[in-house]
Design a protein around this motif. Structure first.
Motif, PDB file in Angstrom:
ATOM      1  N   GLN A  74       0.812  -1.205   0.000  1.00 45.48           N
ATOM      2  CA  GLN A  74       0.000   0.000   0.000  1.00 45.48           C
ATOM      3  C   GLN A  74       0.843   1.250   0.000  1.00 45.48           C
ATOM      4  N   ILE A  77       0.470   6.995   1.034  1.00 46.17           N
ATOM      5  CA  ILE A  77      -0.160   7.852   0.042  1.00 46.17           C
ATOM      6  C   ILE A  77      -0.826   9.038   0.686  1.00 46.17           C
ATOM      7  N   GLU A 336      -2.111  10.562  -7.741  1.00 48.25           N
ATOM      8  CA  GLU A 336      -2.703   9.335  -7.198  1.00 48.25           C
ATOM      9  C   GLU A 336      -2.370   8.131  -8.079  1.00 48.25           C
ATOM     10  N   THR A 337      -2.471   8.304  -9.394  1.00 40.89           N
ATOM     11  CA  THR A 337      -2.163   7.191 -10.302  1.00 40.89           C
ATOM     12  C   THR A 337      -0.696   6.808 -10.204  1.00 40.89           C
ATOM     13  N   ARG A 340      -0.098   4.859  -7.021  1.00 40.43           N
ATOM     14  CA  ARG A 340      -0.652   3.503  -7.101  1.00 40.43           C
ATOM     15  C   ARG A 340       0.296   2.584  -7.875  1.00 40.43           C
ATOM     16  N   ASN A 343       3.520   1.985  -5.768  1.00 38.86           N
ATOM     17  CA  ASN A 343       3.218   1.067  -4.669  1.00 38.86           C
ATOM     18  C   ASN A 343       3.144  -0.377  -5.152  1.00 38.86           C
ATOM     19  N   SER A 344       2.529  -0.562  -6.323  1.00 41.06           N
ATOM     20  CA  SER A 344       2.436  -1.905  -6.892  1.00 41.06           C
ATOM     21  C   SER A 344       3.818  -2.431  -7.262  1.00 41.06           C
ATOM     22  N   LEU A 372      -4.165  -3.248 -10.889  1.00 43.08           N
ATOM     23  CA  LEU A 372      -4.730  -1.943 -10.541  1.00 43.08           C
ATOM     24  C   LEU A 372      -6.033  -1.652 -11.283  1.00 43.08           C
TER      25      LEU A 372
END
Length: 475
Positions: A74, A77, A336-337, A340, A343-344, A372
């Motif tokens: 996670q 963020i 945000e993208t 994400r 994080n992945s 995602l």
């Protein structure tokens, strides 16, 4: 027959200018985004620079942090504040753990090579699981694309360029072309304008209003649209004029020259990291770099002036206010993208950060996109010319992706990891009797990595390492 006016009402979900702006901002690097914001502030009176951007803070500090442990999948963020404590961060696992802006590792002093359309497509081709012959076909197809991203050459010419090494039939070339047409930017590899627009329509949400009709027009009477007009196309397709007008509006929102996107955006001169990855109390975490968050805000003085000025001035200010809000929303979505995706990558490639290239596992855009619930082209845009500062130095996000081969143990090893193994073996060899490619392949096979001698030679040449007879040294 007589002319008459007709009004109609309807709802539609189309690729609006705001959505196109969000996509364009996502693909920009930090340097390009900075220039975009400068232009926005200069042209929009409702935008101004945030007060805290003039301070003397560390540009490379994460935008946020938190002392409580988090799931590495996670990450961190929270973008509301900053609580960066360098003493708590563990930079010992890498070779470049310093944030000293005066050293040679300063990311602002590192030159970034401009990326061409061919570079961008070849990288995606490298991550696609294809046979050697299909990969050669893919390289030939990419080489044949023009600057707009179209394939103008017939398959017979492509087949001729592949001989005698590869003998390919038209259906084989078409199958590989279909793969390339799924790459980013959407619409690349098309053989006509209609096919280009249709490929872009395939990336839109399935419930977009007018999507099916727009696809029918793109693959049918598109070329007759300028002459026949919307009423003529509506009559030909036996569809209401309002529905055809909606579909045409959707088509006009697409990009007829997708290949130009990279040429227009490839203007970087220096590397500026978009994110920071660090290990805190044994947990890998990430955040946007301090300079990567929105630095512009809405000018409250002009916003309040809307209620007090005349109708003409109020209309002018309201238009710019809406544009300012769209820009801030797009900037927020971009951050945000990006988080994400990073994080992945942290979840999949923690071993790479911990142990180096030998621990880099095979990873493709499709895997991250599926995880995602995003389109592959979105992932490609999110990582395009983006850099992250890690304990191992400032790395492009592309470095976290790699193709792979099956190992004897039933797993997979990435091509980057295999190259690292080859380099390690060569570094430890006897300089008087260097290891041949066949011997390197034998050593790798004994370690569970079944690679051919030709594959070893290809990887060695990619690392600019000479053959065994060129590495002989008399001590």
């Amino acid at each position: 027959m007589k002319a008459r006016l007709q009004t109609s009402m309807g709802q539609s979900l189309v690729m609006t200018p705001q959505l196109r702006q969000a996509i364009r901002l996502l693909q920009m690097s930090s340097t390009e985004l900075e220039l975009e914001l400068v232009e926005a502030v200069e042209t929009n009176p409702l935008l101004e620079w945030a007060d805290n951007t003039d301070g003397g803070g560390d540009d490379d500090a994460p935008a946020s942090s938190d002392d409580s442990p988090v799931d590495p999948a996670q990450g961190d963020i929270n973008s509301e504040g900053a609580d960066w404590e360098p003493d708590d961060a563990d930079w010992s696992s890498g070779r470049s753990g310093s944030f000293d802006d005066d050293g040679e590792d300063n990311p602002r002093e590192q030159a970034a090579d401009p990326e061409t359309l061919a570079d961008h497509l070849l990288w995606q081709l490298h991550l696609t699981h294809l046979s050697k012959a299909d990969r050669a076909i893919g390289v030939a197809l990419i080489d044949a694309l023009d600057e707009d991203g179209y394939l103008r050459e017939p398959f017979s010419v492509i087949a001729q360029t592949l001989r005698p090494e590869v003998v390919a039939e038209d259906d084989e070339i078409l199958a590989v072309l279909r793969q390339i047409q799924r790459f980013d930017p959407a619409g690349v590899g098309a053989r006509s304008l209609g096919e280009c627009l249709s490929l872009q329509l395939d990336t839109l949400p399935a419930d977009s209003e007018g999507l099916a009709l727009a696809r029918s027009i793109a693959l049918g009477p598109l070329e007759r649209l300028p002459r026949a007009g919307i009423p003529g196309i509506a009559q030909e397709l036996k569809q209401p004029v309002a529905a055809v007008e909606q579909a045409v509006q959707l088509l006009r929102s697409l990009d007829p020259r997708p290949g130009k996107q990279l040429g227009e955006l490839a203007t970087d001169t220096y590397v500026v990291p978009d994110c920071v990855i660090w290990r805190q109390r044994g947990i890998w975490r990430c955040a946007l770099a301090g300079h990567a968050g929105p630095k512009v805000v809405i000018h409250r003085g002009y916003e309040q002036l809307i209620r007090r000025c005349g109708e003409a001035d109020a209309s002018y200010l309201r238009g710019h206010l809406q544009e300012a809000r769209w820009l801030l929303k797009s900037l927020e979505a971009r951050g945000e993208t990006l988080l994400r995706v990073v994080n992945s990558l942290l979840h999949h490639q923690a071993g790479f950060l911990e142990f180096g290239e030998q621990a880099l596992r095979p990873l493709t855009l499709r895997e991250i996109a599926g995880e995602l619930d995003l389109h592959e082209s979105t992932i490609s845009r999110a990582i395009s010319r983006k850099y992250v500062r890690t304990p191992r130095g400032t790395l492009p996000l592309r470095a976290f992706f790699a193709s792979g081969i099956d190992t004897e143990g039933g797993g997979e090893a990435s091509s980057t990891a295999i190259q690292s193994m080859i380099r390690k073996l060569i570094d430890a060899e006897n300089p008087r009797k260097p290891l041949s490619d066949a011997k390197l392949a034998e050593l790798l096979k004994s370690g569970g990595i079944p690679v051919a001698r030709r594959t070893v030679a290809k990887y060695r040449e990619a690392m600019n390492i000479g053959a065994s007879h060129e590495r002989v040294r008399i001590i």
